[in-house]
Write a protein that holds these residues in place. Structure first.
Motif, PDB file in Angstrom:
ATOM      1  N   UNK A 145       0.842  -1.190  -0.093  1.00  0.00           N
ATOM      2  CA  UNK A 145       0.083  -0.187  -0.005  1.00  0.00           C
ATOM      3  C   UNK A 145       0.948   1.240   0.072  1.00  0.00           C
ATOM      4  N   UNK A 146       1.967   1.213   0.578  1.00  0.00           N
ATOM      5  CA  UNK A 146       2.894   2.368   0.879  1.00  0.00           C
ATOM      6  C   UNK A 146       3.397   2.475  -0.690  1.00  0.00           C
ATOM      7  N   UNK A 147       3.622   1.697  -1.407  1.00  0.00           N
ATOM      8  CA  UNK A 147       4.160   2.035  -2.782  1.00  0.00           C
ATOM      9  C   UNK A 147       3.009   2.207  -3.697  1.00  0.00           C
ATOM     10  N   UNK A 148       1.771   2.071  -3.079  1.00  0.00           N
ATOM     11  CA  UNK A 148       0.561   2.207  -4.180  1.00  0.00           C
ATOM     12  C   UNK A 148       0.316   1.202  -5.018  1.00  0.00           C
TER      13      UNK A 148
END
Lengths: 255, 255
Positions: A54-57
DNA sequence: AGAAAGTTTTCACTTGATGGAAACACCTTG
DNA sequence: CAAGGTGTTTCCATCAAGTGAAAACTTTCT
């Protein structure tokens, strides 16, 4: 398909994250515990890995509906597809197939594992038609497109399979041959009651003809020398980001 | 865009692998040492991570040319894009824009970070035209599509930016408003010498009109009630794998 | 042939990834 | 309303998984 890398030189946490990414992108959207069950990991591990994604989408998380593919996946997926310049090239052939046959037409390539993959398609015009989709994987074994991708094309230049993997469905396929051999398969798929022997006999040579035309554009047929690449169509990725098209007199800026 | 997950609850090795995956997919194809330099990791670490990616076919390695995106990336990317059902819906509007303006037309959504992303496009008909591509990311700030995606649409319903991010290029954009607000941007981009005040004044309202039509199909305009979803076009992903279309009387089997 | 560059393997080391359990939050049912 | 069920998040002791420098190997170039 190159040989598998040695299993020991792998990274488990990365494998797990990739499995989660695949699960989210292939319809396994949902809450955390559901994905954990799906992939067979403890919930806390699943949360951590999904947090990284999620952090890197690569994925996004909504309060309702849970995890789904993120914008990064769309960007990279589209750019990966744009490397396959066969996709836009196949657009006219797919359209012509639908026009001539009324059936759904597909461009397939070898996919992950023992699968093939729809890279592009055109929907048939009948009310009762085959419903596949781009990105869908299907077995190489037992499918007409799979057969030609595996190099098992009869001398007549096309093959067909009636009620193979699924009942009541018939497919006709021909290979798109590039410089390195069979690069893709061009096929039509429809209900067996319409794709009888007579129809198959008519559509087979058309498929072969169009597939050969595609292959010629890949430089596959050395007897037909292409003096220039054809104009790109407006379908899917128009420009390969790694090799952008000529700037056409203006800077490559976008809005 | 949801809040970022806490940085401490992440997995470094996964981050590194994802960075490599992104590098390969965005044009960083090449030999091992080049990718290692690009991403800033030791060669042996890079090899191990790329081996993992290769094992699951997110990348493939050729003897010539090194690493490039693998079939898995195409499959998942296509399936992720298929979740964005706006893509096929936008096809008629994009085509109409090109027909009416002659300029390149784009559908954009918010992308990774402070970027926007082309999800679909139609090429302009002029010889001198803007050349973007599906999957390309561009800054939200300073772009017309970015402005409307950020909710900064004037009351007239469209906005334009001349020579903003790049010289000699002008863009006109209008928001596609869905149930949750601005879902996408519809825009045309072309050279400033053609897109002058007069042209902009003519094309702006057309963009607003078409964008509103798209938004209405998303259920965004509650004053216009859509009784049924429109027929899917033959463009990019036709069926959402998570929610496949009706089987149309036949089993969902493919060749 | 030798140098340079790319690739692969090895292995001592440590720290990063793990997962069970507890705490927390939300929803449903009687 | 309270209890039970389910989903989510946090915590932390543990250890094995991941690391990266260096050596060995292979390929390419001059």
């Amino acid at each position: 398909m190159p040989g598998k890398p040695p299993a020991s030189s792998s990274t488990r946490s990365v494998e797990r994250a990739l499995a989660l990414l695949a699960a989210v992108c292939t319809g396994g959207t949902g809450p955390l515990v559901e994905l954990a069950r799906l992939v067979g990991l403890p919930v806390s591990t699943t949360l951590r890995l999904l947090r990284t994604l999620e952090q890197d989408q690569f994925v996004t998380r909504a309060e309702v509906g849970g995890y789904r593919p993120g914008p990064r996946m769309m960007q990279l997926g589209a750019q990966a597809l744009s490397h396959e310049h066969l996709v836009p090239l196949s657009r006219p052939a797919l359209n012509e197939l639908v026009e001539a046959t009324g059936e759904s037409a597909y461009l397939s390539v070898t996919g992950p594992g023992a699968t093939a993959l729809y890279l592009a398609m055109a929907q048939g015009t009948h009310s009762v038609r085959h419903a596949g989709w781009v990105g869908r994987a299907f077995p190489l074994a037992g499918s007409a497109a799979g057969s030609v991708l595996l190099g098992r094309t009869p001398d007549k230049g096309w093959t067909s399979i009636a009620s193979g993997i699924e009942p009541d469905v018939t497919a006709v396929a021909a290979p798109v041959t590039g410089p390195g051999g069979v690069a893709a398969a061009l096929s039509i798929v429809g209900p067996t009651y319409r794709l009888d022997e007579s129809a198959i006999g008519r559509f087979g040579p058309l498929l072969t003809h169009l597939a050969a035309g595609l292959g010629a554009q890949l430089g596959g047929d050395q007897l037909v020398h292409c003096s220039e690449k054809p104009e790109r169509t407006e379908a899917m990725p128009t420009t390969d980001p790694a090799h952008p098209a000529e700037p056409r007199t203006m800077p490559r800026e976008q809005r």
